[in-house]
Design an enzyme around this catalytic site. Structure first.
Site, PDB file in Angstrom:
ATOM      1  N   ARG A   1       4.281  24.287  12.154  1.00  0.00           N
ATOM      2  CA  ARG A   1       3.337  23.221  11.804  1.00  0.00           C
ATOM      3  C   ARG A   1       2.654  22.768  13.096  1.00  0.00           C
ATOM      4  NH1 ARG A   1       5.900  18.023   8.819  1.00  0.00           N
ATOM      5  NH2 ARG A   1       6.859  17.813  10.880  1.00  0.00           N
TER       6      ARG A   1
ATOM      7  N   LYS B   1       1.870   5.650   8.596  1.00  0.00           N
ATOM      8  CA  LYS B   1       2.799   6.438   9.425  1.00  0.00           C
ATOM      9  C   LYS B   1       2.717   7.951   9.263  1.00  0.00           C
ATOM     10  CE  LYS B   1       6.508   6.512   6.055  1.00  0.00           C
ATOM     11  NZ  LYS B   1       7.919   6.569   5.796  1.00  0.00           N
TER      12      LYS B   1
ATOM     13  N   TYR C   1      -1.961   8.826  14.944  1.00  0.00           N
ATOM     14  CA  TYR C   1      -0.848   7.925  14.596  1.00  0.00           C
ATOM     15  C   TYR C   1      -0.067   7.538  15.853  1.00  0.00           C
ATOM     16  CZ  TYR C   1       3.871   6.545  13.369  1.00  0.00           C
ATOM     17  OH  TYR C   1       5.071   5.890  13.322  1.00  0.00           O
TER      18      TYR C   1
ATOM     19  N   SER D   1       0.833  -1.210   0.000  1.00  0.00           N
ATOM     20  CA  SER D   1       0.000   0.000   0.000  1.00  0.00           C
ATOM     21  C   SER D   1       0.863   1.254   0.000  1.00  0.00           C
ATOM     22  CB  SER D   1      -0.940   0.014   1.211  1.00  0.00           C
ATOM     23  OG  SER D   1      -0.195   0.012   2.419  1.00  0.00           O
TER      24      SER D   1
ATOM     25  N   SER E   1       7.828   4.408  18.155  1.00  0.00           N
ATOM     26  CA  SER E   1       8.239   5.736  17.703  1.00  0.00           C
ATOM     27  C   SER E   1       8.456   6.657  18.890  1.00  0.00           C
ATOM     28  CB  SER E   1       7.115   6.301  16.820  1.00  0.00           C
ATOM     29  OG  SER E   1       7.339   7.657  16.562  1.00  0.00           O
TER      30      SER E   1
ATOM     31  N   LYS F   1       0.404   3.842  18.142  1.00  0.00           N
ATOM     32  CA  LYS F   1       1.648   3.197  18.598  1.00  0.00           C
ATOM     33  C   LYS F   1       1.595   2.945  20.111  1.00  0.00           C
ATOM     34  CE  LYS F   1       4.026   2.996  14.719  1.00  0.00           C
ATOM     35  NZ  LYS F   1       4.352   1.713  14.092  1.00  0.00           N
TER      36      LYS F   1
ATOM     37  N   ASN G   1       7.978  14.780   5.369  1.00  0.00           N
ATOM     38  CA  ASN G   1       9.141  14.840   6.252  1.00  0.00           C
ATOM     39  C   ASN G   1      10.252  15.694   5.640  1.00  0.00           C
ATOM     40  OD1 ASN G   1       8.067  11.640   6.759  1.00  0.00           O
ATOM     41  ND2 ASN G   1       8.267  13.024   8.502  1.00  0.00           N
TER      42      ASN G   1
HETATM   43  P1  NAD Z   1       6.758   2.625   5.006  1.00  0.00           P
HETATM   44  O1  NAD Z   1       5.407   3.145   4.725  1.00  0.00           O
HETATM   45  O2  NAD Z   1       7.846   2.883   4.010  1.00  0.00           O
HETATM   46  O3  NAD Z   1       6.696   1.052   5.288  1.00  0.00           O
HETATM   47  C1  NAD Z   1       5.576   0.427   5.849  1.00  0.00           C
HETATM   48  C2  NAD Z   1       5.245  -0.764   4.983  1.00  0.00           C
HETATM   49  O4  NAD Z   1       4.100  -1.434   5.524  1.00  0.00           O
HETATM   50  C3  NAD Z   1       4.895  -0.394   3.535  1.00  0.00           C
HETATM   51  O5  NAD Z   1       5.655  -1.189   2.666  1.00  0.00           O
HETATM   52  C4  NAD Z   1       3.394  -0.682   3.422  1.00  0.00           C
HETATM   53  O6  NAD Z   1       3.040  -1.088   2.119  1.00  0.00           O
HETATM   54  C5  NAD Z   1       3.217  -1.776   4.467  1.00  0.00           C
HETATM   55  N1  NAD Z   1       1.874  -1.855   5.048  1.00  0.00           N
HETATM   56  C6  NAD Z   1       1.121  -0.840   5.554  1.00  0.00           C
HETATM   57  N2  NAD Z   1      -0.049  -1.314   6.018  1.00  0.00           N
HETATM   58  C7  NAD Z   1      -0.032  -2.653   5.812  1.00  0.00           C
HETATM   59  C8  NAD Z   1      -0.955  -3.707   6.078  1.00  0.00           C
HETATM   60  N3  NAD Z   1      -2.129  -3.456   6.653  1.00  0.00           N
HETATM   61  N4  NAD Z   1      -0.614  -4.958   5.727  1.00  0.00           N
HETATM   62  C9  NAD Z   1       0.580  -5.214   5.127  1.00  0.00           C
HETATM   63  N5  NAD Z   1       1.477  -4.268   4.846  1.00  0.00           N
HETATM   64  C10 NAD Z   1       1.183  -3.000   5.186  1.00  0.00           C
HETATM   65  O7  NAD Z   1       7.200   3.188   6.446  1.00  0.00           O
HETATM   66  P2  NAD Z   1       8.605   3.121   7.181  1.00  0.00           P
HETATM   67  O8  NAD Z   1       9.135   4.500   7.256  1.00  0.00           O
HETATM   68  O9  NAD Z   1       9.436   2.036   6.609  1.00  0.00           O
HETATM   69  O10 NAD Z   1       8.112   2.743   8.646  1.00  0.00           O
HETATM   70  C11 NAD Z   1       8.094   1.399   9.102  1.00  0.00           C
HETATM   71  C12 NAD Z   1       7.533   1.376  10.504  1.00  0.00           C
HETATM   72  O11 NAD Z   1       8.317   2.206  11.338  1.00  0.00           O
HETATM   73  C13 NAD Z   1       6.098   1.874  10.620  1.00  0.00           C
HETATM   74  O12 NAD Z   1       5.413   1.069  11.553  1.00  0.00           O
HETATM   75  C14 NAD Z   1       6.268   3.285  11.144  1.00  0.00           C
HETATM   76  O13 NAD Z   1       5.145   3.693  11.884  1.00  0.00           O
HETATM   77  C15 NAD Z   1       7.481   3.115  12.042  1.00  0.00           C
HETATM   78  N6  NAD Z   1       8.213   4.377  12.235  1.00  0.00           N
HETATM   79  C16 NAD Z   1       8.661   5.080  11.148  1.00  0.00           C
HETATM   80  C17 NAD Z   1       9.325   6.275  11.342  1.00  0.00           C
HETATM   81  C18 NAD Z   1       9.790   7.089  10.161  1.00  0.00           C
HETATM   82  O14 NAD Z   1      10.058   8.280  10.339  1.00  0.00           O
HETATM   83  N7  NAD Z   1       9.927   6.539   8.971  1.00  0.00           N
HETATM   84  C19 NAD Z   1       9.564   6.743  12.635  1.00  0.00           C
HETATM   85  C20 NAD Z   1       9.111   5.991  13.713  1.00  0.00           C
HETATM   86  C21 NAD Z   1       8.432   4.801  13.500  1.00  0.00           C
HETATM   87  C1  WQD Z   2      11.513  17.407  11.181  1.00  0.00           C
HETATM   88  C2  WQD Z   2      11.697  18.892  11.420  1.00  0.00           C
HETATM   89  C3  WQD Z   2       9.667  20.160  11.191  1.00  0.00           C
HETATM   90  C4  WQD Z   2       9.136  19.428   6.909  1.00  0.00           C
HETATM   91  C5  WQD Z   2       7.724  12.791  12.051  1.00  0.00           C
HETATM   92  C6  WQD Z   2       6.597  12.175  12.821  1.00  0.00           C
HETATM   93  C7  WQD Z   2       7.134  11.198  13.820  1.00  0.00           C
HETATM   94  C8  WQD Z   2       8.077  10.191  13.165  1.00  0.00           C
HETATM   95  C9  WQD Z   2       9.083  10.830  12.272  1.00  0.00           C
HETATM   96  C10 WQD Z   2       6.948   8.137  12.742  1.00  0.00           C
HETATM   97  C11 WQD Z   2      10.583  19.530  12.257  1.00  0.00           C
HETATM   98  C12 WQD Z   2      10.666  20.549  10.125  1.00  0.00           C
HETATM   99  C13 WQD Z   2       9.617  19.438   8.199  1.00  0.00           C
HETATM  100  C14 WQD Z   2       9.157  20.618   6.158  1.00  0.00           C
HETATM  101  C15 WQD Z   2      10.177  21.742   8.037  1.00  0.00           C
HETATM  102  N1  WQD Z   2       7.391   9.262  12.350  1.00  0.00           N
HETATM  103  N2  WQD Z   2      10.122  20.572   8.755  1.00  0.00           N
HETATM  104  N3  WQD Z   2       9.687  21.746   6.763  1.00  0.00           N
HETATM  105  O1  WQD Z   2       7.858  15.850  12.649  1.00  0.00           O
HETATM  106  O2  WQD Z   2      10.049  15.237  13.789  1.00  0.00           O
HETATM  107  O3  WQD Z   2       8.576  13.471  12.969  1.00  0.00           O
HETATM  108  O4  WQD Z   2       8.463  11.764  11.394  1.00  0.00           O
HETATM  109  O5  WQD Z   2       6.869   7.681  13.834  1.00  0.00           O
HETATM  110  O6  WQD Z   2       6.027  10.583  14.394  1.00  0.00           O
HETATM  111  O7  WQD Z   2       5.900  13.198  13.501  1.00  0.00           O
HETATM  112  O8  WQD Z   2       9.774  14.817  11.325  1.00  0.00           O
HETATM  113  O9  WQD Z   2      10.807  15.229   9.137  1.00  0.00           O
HETATM  114  O10 WQD Z   2       8.389  15.896   9.487  1.00  0.00           O
HETATM  115  O11 WQD Z   2      10.199  17.186  10.640  1.00  0.00           O
HETATM  116  O12 WQD Z   2      10.627  22.776   8.522  1.00  0.00           O
HETATM  117  O13 WQD Z   2       8.716  20.703   5.002  1.00  0.00           O
HETATM  118  O14 WQD Z   2      11.670  19.566  10.162  1.00  0.00           O
HETATM  119  O15 WQD Z   2       8.957  21.272  11.653  1.00  0.00           O
HETATM  120  O16 WQD Z   2      11.157  20.526  13.039  1.00  0.00           O
HETATM  121  P1  WQD Z   2       9.003  14.959  12.746  1.00  0.00           P
HETATM  122  P2  WQD Z   2       9.756  15.739  10.051  1.00  0.00           P
END
Ligand code: NAD
Ligand code: WQD
Length: 350
Positions: A304, A87, A151, A37, A127, A155, A207
């Site tokens: 934001r 996410k 979100y 997805s 997270s 978690k 992000n």
């Molecule tokens: P991503 O979206 O790239 O990867 C998630 C994967 O899960 C995708 O390939 C998607 O297709 C799959 N997926 C989603 N819903 C599904 C379902 N119901 N069944 C099967 N597959 C499904 O995201 P990511 O950045 O690789 O994040 C991976 C995990 O880490 C997530 O749980 C996210 O919440 C957590 N996380 C990510 C970040 C970040 O900033 N990237 C930060 C903290 C935690």
């Molecule tokens: C980083 C910094 C923004 C975009 C998010 C989720 C968090 C986690 C990781 C999953 C901040 C600033 C951003 C832009 C900007 N995900 N910014 N202009 O918000 O720390 O975390 O991703 O668990 O749950 O909230 O990451 O990369 O969005 O932002 O100035 O266009 O960059 O304000 O200070 P964030 P981010």
């Protein structure tokens, strides 16, 4: 010879695909379940190209219990890394039910299938967003939880479910006990050093790092820096950015830890995965310009909603109990992310 096989849910995604590379290179067998997805099959092809090893892929939704049962019946799984889920914070405020369904209900179905298959070792993608905002900006695992958006709450709910499930075995072990690591990621960025794998967001990135990459390569015109009057040295928000390869290495350490005899039966331990260092938005822009030689066009924009001034990890617990620390610095993260962007300007095409 495989050490043993790990089921990677969400293995085609950004972090999951990098985890597959590290697992295969460390000698584990890898089975991926992903509904694609938010990812493309091409990421898994790249995993196989980089490692020269094959993995087993099932295109299925983790909410599909019959599909999971079949995977556990066919494959000899020892441990699960659970990445699958949605996410995007902003989207979660618009579609809370979709987030609770995918993330919380999805985790329940996975846990039921694991219980039935007697597979009870789990590493979960949590997270830093689970923490109640703290004035110091530094987060340790013992601080109170209290996410501020759907979100993040999904978690926290999954963490609570995992603590409840494992507590049964901690009190009175019956058969195979649960052993769980909750990994609280800070801000994963960067890409595989080959430039063959990286983050491939759908549409306009939310992000910072992917947005900066797309401005630098000319796909987006200008970065909006959200807020310049935070109580930080340069007024912009500070985060703990961590290289995705360091992050996934933390998962291998977590597997080794929960599988060791010293890890408590019914243990469910949370670990921060961060570098412990904070960088501001302007630090990111300036370092990006320094290491790539490209200009990042930006303007200051309003804050934001829901953003914190500062967030960085206390990463001592992971160092002590997982024997893990991050190796790569901010220059490495940016060099690798830029290499991926230059080599794959359209992301994964298939
Ligand atoms: P991503 O979206 O790239 O990867 C998630 C994967 O899960 C995708 O390939 C998607 O297709 C799959 N997926 C989603 N819903 C599904 C379902 N119901 N069944 C099967 N597959 C499904 O995201 P990511 O950045 O690789 O994040 C991976 C995990 O880490 C997530 O749980 C996210 O919440 C957590 N996380 C990510 C970040 C970040 O900033 N990237 C930060 C903290 C935690
Ligand atoms: C980083 C910094 C923004 C975009 C998010 C989720 C968090 C986690 C990781 C999953 C901040 C600033 C951003 C832009 C900007 N995900 N910014 N202009 O918000 O720390 O975390 O991703 O668990 O749950 O909230 O990451 O990369 O969005 O932002 O100035 O266009 O960059 O304000 O200070 P964030 P981010």
């Amino acid at each position: 010879m495989d050490k043993h096989t790990v089921l990677v849910t969400g293995g085609a995604g950004f972090i999951g695909s990098h985890a597959c590379v590290e697992l295969l290179q460390a000698g584990f067998g890898v089975v991926v379940v992903d509904n694609l997805s938010n990812s493309k099959l091409e990421s898994l092809k790249r995993v196989e190209q980089i490692t020269g090893k094959a993995l087993q892929f099932y295109q299925a939704d983790i909410r599909d219990k019959a599909a999971l049962n079949e995977i556990f019946a066919k494959e000899s799984i020892a441990t699960v890394i659970h990445f699958a889920g949605l996410k995007a914070v902003g989207e979660s405020c618009q579609q809370p039910l979709n987030y609770y369904d995918n993330n919380v209900y999805g985790a329940l179905v996975l846990l039921e299938a694991m219980t039935e298959a007697n597979v009870k070792q789990l590493v979960f993608s949590s997270s830093a967003t689970v923490y109640q905002p703290s004035a110091t900006g530094q987060y340790s695992e013992g601080l109170p939880l209290g996410a501020i958006n759907p979100y993040g709450r999904s978690k926290v709910m999954i963490e609570d479910i995992l603590r409840d499930v494992s507590a049964v075995d901690a009190i009175k072990p019956t058969g195979t006990p649960w052993k769980i690591a909750l990994l609280r990621y800070f801000n994963p960025i960067g890409a595989h050093e080959s430039g063959m794998m990286g983050e491939d967001p759908n549409g306009i990135p939310n992000n910072l790092m992917p947005y900066v990459l797309q401005v630098a390569i000319g796909k987006l015109e200008q970065l909006s820096v959200f807020g310049n009057d935070y109580p930080t040295p340069d007024g912009t928000g500070i985060r703990d950015y961590i290289h995705v390869v360091d992050l996934v290495k933390g998962h291998i350490k977590a597997i080794e830890t929960i599988e060791s005899d010293t890890f408590k039966a019914g243990g469910c331990n949370a670990y921060n995965l961060g570098t412990g260092k904070g960088y501001s938005v302007l630090d990111i822009v300036n370092t990006f310009e320094k290491v790539t030689g490209r200009k990042v066009n930006y303007k200051f924009a309003p804050k934001r909603a829901g953003d914190l001034a500062e967030s960085f990890a206390n990463s001592e617990l992971a160092a002590k109990e997982l024997n893990w620390t991050a190796d790569k610095n901010l220059d490495d993260m940016i060099v690798d992310a830029w290499n991926w962007q230059l080599k794959n300007p359209q992301g994964y095409v298939n």
